[in-house]
Design a protein around this motif. Structure first.
Motif, PDB file in Angstrom:
ATOM      1  N   SER A   1       0.835  -1.197   0.000  1.00 22.38           N
ATOM      2  CA  SER A   1       0.000   0.000   0.000  1.00 22.38           C
ATOM      3  C   SER A   1       0.868   1.243   0.000  1.00 22.38           C
ATOM      4  O   SER A   1       2.061   1.200   0.296  1.00 22.38           O
ATOM      5  N   ALA A   2       0.251   2.369  -0.333  1.00 18.09           N
ATOM      6  CA  ALA A   2       0.990   3.626  -0.365  1.00 18.09           C
ATOM      7  C   ALA A   2       1.559   3.964   1.006  1.00 18.09           C
ATOM      8  O   ALA A   2       2.707   4.421   1.119  1.00 18.09           O
ATOM      9  N   ILE A   3       0.766   3.724   2.056  1.00 19.76           N
ATOM     10  CA  ILE A   3       1.248   4.024   3.406  1.00 19.76           C
ATOM     11  C   ILE A   3       2.439   3.143   3.748  1.00 19.76           C
ATOM     12  O   ILE A   3       3.457   3.606   4.271  1.00 19.76           O
ATOM     13  N   ALA A   4       2.339   1.850   3.435  1.00 16.62           N
ATOM     14  CA  ALA A   4       3.440   0.936   3.725  1.00 16.62           C
ATOM     15  C   ALA A   4       4.678   1.302   2.917  1.00 16.62           C
ATOM     16  O   ALA A   4       5.805   1.237   3.423  1.00 16.62           O
ATOM     17  N   ARG A   5       4.471   1.702   1.650  1.00 15.12           N
ATOM     18  CA  ARG A   5       5.621   2.093   0.835  1.00 15.12           C
ATOM     19  C   ARG A   5       6.279   3.347   1.381  1.00 15.12           C
ATOM     20  O   ARG A   5       7.507   3.477   1.362  1.00 15.12           O
ATOM     21  N   SER A   6       5.488   4.276   1.885  1.00 15.39           N
ATOM     22  CA  SER A   6       6.071   5.508   2.425  1.00 15.39           C
ATOM     23  C   SER A   6       6.929   5.240   3.652  1.00 15.39           C
ATOM     24  O   SER A   6       7.842   6.013   3.963  1.00 15.39           O
ATOM     25  N   HIS A   7       6.640   4.137   4.351  1.00 19.30           N
ATOM     26  CA  HIS A   7       7.424   3.770   5.528  1.00 19.30           C
ATOM     27  C   HIS A   7       8.405   2.628   5.226  1.00 19.30           C
ATOM     28  O   HIS A   7       9.087   2.153   6.138  1.00 19.30           O
ATOM     29  N   ALA A   8       8.444   2.188   3.953  1.00 23.07           N
ATOM     30  CA  ALA A   8       9.290   1.047   3.564  1.00 23.07           C
ATOM     31  C   ALA A   8       9.052  -0.147   4.485  1.00 23.07           C
ATOM     32  O   ALA A   8       9.986  -0.794   4.957  1.00 23.07           O
ATOM     33  N   TYR A   9       7.762  -0.441   4.734  1.00 22.58           N
ATOM     34  CA  TYR A   9       7.430  -1.487   5.696  1.00 22.58           C
ATOM     35  C   TYR A   9       7.524  -2.881   5.076  1.00 22.58           C
ATOM     36  O   TYR A   9       6.908  -3.168   4.044  1.00 22.58           O
ATOM     37  N   PHE A  10       8.290  -3.742   5.724  1.00 24.15           N
ATOM     38  CA  PHE A  10       8.314  -5.166   5.452  1.00 24.15           C
ATOM     39  C   PHE A  10       8.050  -5.890   6.766  1.00 24.15           C
ATOM     40  O   PHE A  10       8.480  -5.439   7.834  1.00 24.15           O
ATOM     41  N   PRO A  11       7.363  -7.036   6.718  1.00 23.89           N
ATOM     42  CA  PRO A  11       7.178  -7.801   7.955  1.00 23.89           C
ATOM     43  C   PRO A  11       8.514  -8.323   8.487  1.00 23.89           C
ATOM     44  O   PRO A  11       9.518  -8.379   7.764  1.00 23.89           O
ATOM     45  N   ALA A  12       8.528  -8.713   9.761  1.00 25.13           N
ATOM     46  CA  ALA A  12       9.632  -9.524  10.252  1.00 25.13           C
ATOM     47  C   ALA A  12       9.658 -10.815   9.437  1.00 25.13           C
ATOM     48  O   ALA A  12       8.625 -11.261   8.930  1.00 25.13           O
ATOM     49  N   ARG A  13      10.846 -11.413   9.293  1.00 25.76           N
ATOM     50  CA  ARG A  13      10.935 -12.580   8.402  1.00 25.76           C
ATOM     51  C   ARG A  13      12.005 -13.549   8.870  1.00 25.76           C
ATOM     52  O   ARG A  13      13.054 -13.158   9.380  1.00 25.76           O
ATOM     53  N   SER A  14      11.728 -14.842   8.687  1.00 31.21           N
ATOM     54  CA  SER A  14      12.709 -15.898   8.897  1.00 31.21           C
ATOM     55  C   SER A  14      12.752 -16.788   7.660  1.00 31.21           C
ATOM     56  O   SER A  14      11.698 -17.144   7.113  1.00 31.21           O
ATOM     57  N   VAL A  15      13.954 -17.109   7.215  1.00 28.95           N
ATOM     58  CA  VAL A  15      14.150 -18.058   6.119  1.00 28.95           C
ATOM     59  C   VAL A  15      14.633 -19.363   6.736  1.00 28.95           C
ATOM     60  O   VAL A  15      15.678 -19.402   7.395  1.00 28.95           O
ATOM     61  N   ILE A  16      13.853 -20.425   6.529  1.00 31.89           N
ATOM     62  CA  ILE A  16      14.112 -21.695   7.210  1.00 31.89           C
ATOM     63  C   ILE A  16      14.363 -22.778   6.158  1.00 31.89           C
ATOM     64  O   ILE A  16      13.460 -23.096   5.365  1.00 31.89           O
ATOM     65  N   PRO A  17      15.562 -23.335   6.125  1.00 27.45           N
ATOM     66  CA  PRO A  17      15.850 -24.387   5.145  1.00 27.45           C
ATOM     67  C   PRO A  17      15.027 -25.648   5.427  1.00 27.45           C
ATOM     68  O   PRO A  17      14.945 -26.111   6.565  1.00 27.45           O
ATOM     69  N   ALA A  18      14.431 -26.185   4.383  1.00 31.28           N
ATOM     70  CA  ALA A  18      13.641 -27.409   4.490  1.00 31.28           C
ATOM     71  C   ALA A  18      14.341 -28.526   3.724  1.00 31.28           C
ATOM     72  O   ALA A  18      14.944 -28.294   2.675  1.00 31.28           O
ATOM     73  N   GLN A  19      14.250 -29.722   4.252  1.00 29.03           N
ATOM     74  CA  GLN A  19      14.768 -30.879   3.539  1.00 29.03           C
ATOM     75  C   GLN A  19      13.820 -31.263   2.412  1.00 29.03           C
ATOM     76  O   GLN A  19      14.258 -31.678   1.327  1.00 29.03           O
ATOM     77  N   ALA A  20      12.523 -31.127   2.673  1.00 28.89           N
ATOM     78  CA  ALA A  20      11.500 -31.408   1.667  1.00 28.89           C
ATOM     79  C   ALA A  20      10.196 -30.776   2.131  1.00 28.89           C
ATOM     80  O   ALA A  20       9.997 -30.518   3.317  1.00 28.89           O
ATOM     81  N   LEU A  21       9.309 -30.553   1.166  1.00 28.00           N
ATOM     82  CA  LEU A  21       8.006 -29.953   1.449  1.00 28.00           C
ATOM     83  C   LEU A  21       6.900 -30.809   0.839  1.00 28.00           C
ATOM     84  O   LEU A  21       7.152 -31.585  -0.096  1.00 28.00           O
ATOM     85  N   PRO A  22       5.664 -30.698   1.337  1.00 26.93           N
ATOM     86  CA  PRO A  22       4.561 -31.443   0.740  1.00 26.93           C
ATOM     87  C   PRO A  22       4.453 -31.170  -0.762  1.00 26.93           C
ATOM     88  O   PRO A  22       4.756 -30.076  -1.237  1.00 26.93           O
ATOM     89  N   LEU A  23       4.059 -32.192  -1.496  1.00 21.78           N
ATOM     90  CA  LEU A  23       3.851 -32.116  -2.952  1.00 21.78           C
ATOM     91  C   LEU A  23       5.145 -31.842  -3.718  1.00 21.78           C
ATOM     92  O   LEU A  23       5.108 -31.445  -4.874  1.00 21.78           O
TER      93      LEU A  23
END
Length: 423
Positions: free
Chosen positions: A242-264
């Motif tokens: 959204s414009a408001i989020a862009r004006s604040h450069a808002y991104f959520p907190a985030r974690s990248v978690i390595p997976a050995q495998a995923l469903p499907l």
């Protein structure tokens, strides 16, 4: 009588644990955070005999024991996360899971990882509602209602609810890159799969009239960390929204978690935690409007242009995954796993202090290790920061981590003051 929420750590009597550095359940405000449960026999403290079915039954029995010990029921579970050693075991685990949730089904995440403590075949964790709240001797907001909702615009499953709201949070089932109209993986590579996961999340949020920028935490499960740059290129087209989020450069907190495998056999799966400003009835009108998302950054901790270090909403702060890299040169610190652990926890402490909190406010810690055999060394450092072993905890083994690190830590913090409207 205190008028502030209190961190309430509890252990179920007679329930064995492999993790002496964590409480079984840590409640704060309207949620209980449970430590991940291994398939340990209550009486012997050892892995239960048998295969995946017996281990799955034991994990869920242990969760039920904790839930009932704090005067709740399995219908109060908001999210279940299942970590497997072998994704081929998921069908068997799902059959067991269904016996513990015969009518209502929570939000659900399932992922195979490289290793689990004690060589277990699976580990299960739960997030639980807490309708009575944690202001000492003062029930909060009456009997809050849990809202479980689905939309045909996103993939549906008989085993999970797409979004489960309680109080001021929505917890979404982890989204695979599945086309909701065909029920199969989208064609194409990692870019197409990442985009489909995010479109599914957006469709769920649209169905409950919640903006995409109300997401406070994202967990990315990737089967190949080399895919992360391509995922980030797609990710940055969805955030900010959204414009408001862009004006604040808002991104959520985030974690990248390595997976050995995923469903499907998917290459990516994305899980989201979303703010819910309206709350869930019967919260009073004055409690439901104007709560803001508040972001925090510490100059002493490495910055990530696609993630905010700390995102607070209502009574919780969500902390992005922290790697053991120096804020000065961006390199992994020297000195082995003990030094890396200390660096991660120093980052966590710096972030909490920058938002005028302390490590005593931490309710949940999630640890990824490339070598689970390093856990005793990790715990020796961990005790310096959490001497009372209060936070709930989850530990998984992964094949690799960003920057070649051997450990990664993220956390959830209590936020007693909440996030009231700002002028």
């Amino acid at each position: 009588m205190s008028t502030f929420n209190a961190v309430l750590a509890r252990n179920a009597a007679g329930l064995s644990t492999a993790d002496r550095q964590a409480a079984h359940s840590v409640a704060f405000s309207h949620y209980n955070n449970l430590s991940a449960q291994l398939p340990l026999d209550r009486t012997t403290g050892q892995l239960v005999a048998g295969g995946i079915r017996q281990q799955a039954e034991q994990c869920f029995e242990n969760i039920r024991s904790i839930v009932e010990s704090i005067y709740h029921s399995m219908d109060d579970v908001v999210r279940i996360t299942i970590f497997l050693r072998d994704i081929a075991d998921l069908a068997t685990v799902n059959a067991v899971y269904a016996t513990f949730f015969p009518v209502y089904v929570p939000a659900l995440t399932a992922v195979a990882v490289h290793d689990l403590p004690l060589g277990a075949l699976l580990q299960v964790e739960a997030l639980l509602s807490n309708g009575e709240g944690t202001i000492p001797n003062a029930p909060q907001a009456g009997d809050l209602i849990k809202l479980a909702r689905n939309t045909d615009s996103a993939p549906c499953s008989a085993l999970s609810t797409q979004t489960v709201a309680f109080s001021h949070y929505n917890n979404l089932t982890a989204q695979l890159p599945v086309n909701p109209h065909t029920g199969v993986l989208v064609e194409g590579g990692i870019e197409e799969q990442a985009a489909q996961c995010l479109r599914n999340i957006k469709a769920i949020l649209n169905s409950i009239d919640v903006p995409f920028d109300d997401i406070v935490k994202i967990n990315l499960y990737l089967t190949d960390l080399a895919d992360l740059p391509a995922v980030d290129a797609v990710y940055s087209t969805f955030f900010p929204d959204s414009a408001i989020a862009r004006s604040h450069a808002y991104f959520p907190a985030r974690s990248v978690i390595p997976a050995q495998a995923l469903p499907l056999a998917a290459r990516i799966q994305i899980e989201a935690v979303v703010s819910h400003g309206d709350g869930t009835p019967p919260q009073a009108v004055e409690d439901r409007h104007g709560i803001v998302i508040r972001t925090g950054r510490s100059a002493d901790v490495p910055q990530d242009k696609l993630a905010t270090q700390s995102v607070a909403f209502s009574h919780y702060n969500h902390i992005s995954a922290l790697l053991p890299v120096s804020a000065h040169d961006g390199k992994v610190v020297a000195g082995g796993i003990a030094a890396q652990t200390r660096q991660c926890l120093e980052h966590l402490q710096n972030i909490t202090q920058s938002i005028e909190h302390s490590l005593a406010d931490v309710v949940k810690v999630n640890i990824c290790l490339t070598r689970l055999a390093d856990l005793p060394l990790v715990d020796a450092v961990y005790r310096d920061y959490f001497p009372s072993a209060t936070p709930a905890r989850r530990i998984i083994g992964v094949a690799s981590l960003p920057a070649g690190a051997d450990i990664q830590i993220d956390a959830v913090l209590a936020n007693a003051e909440g996030t009231a409207p700002r002028n």
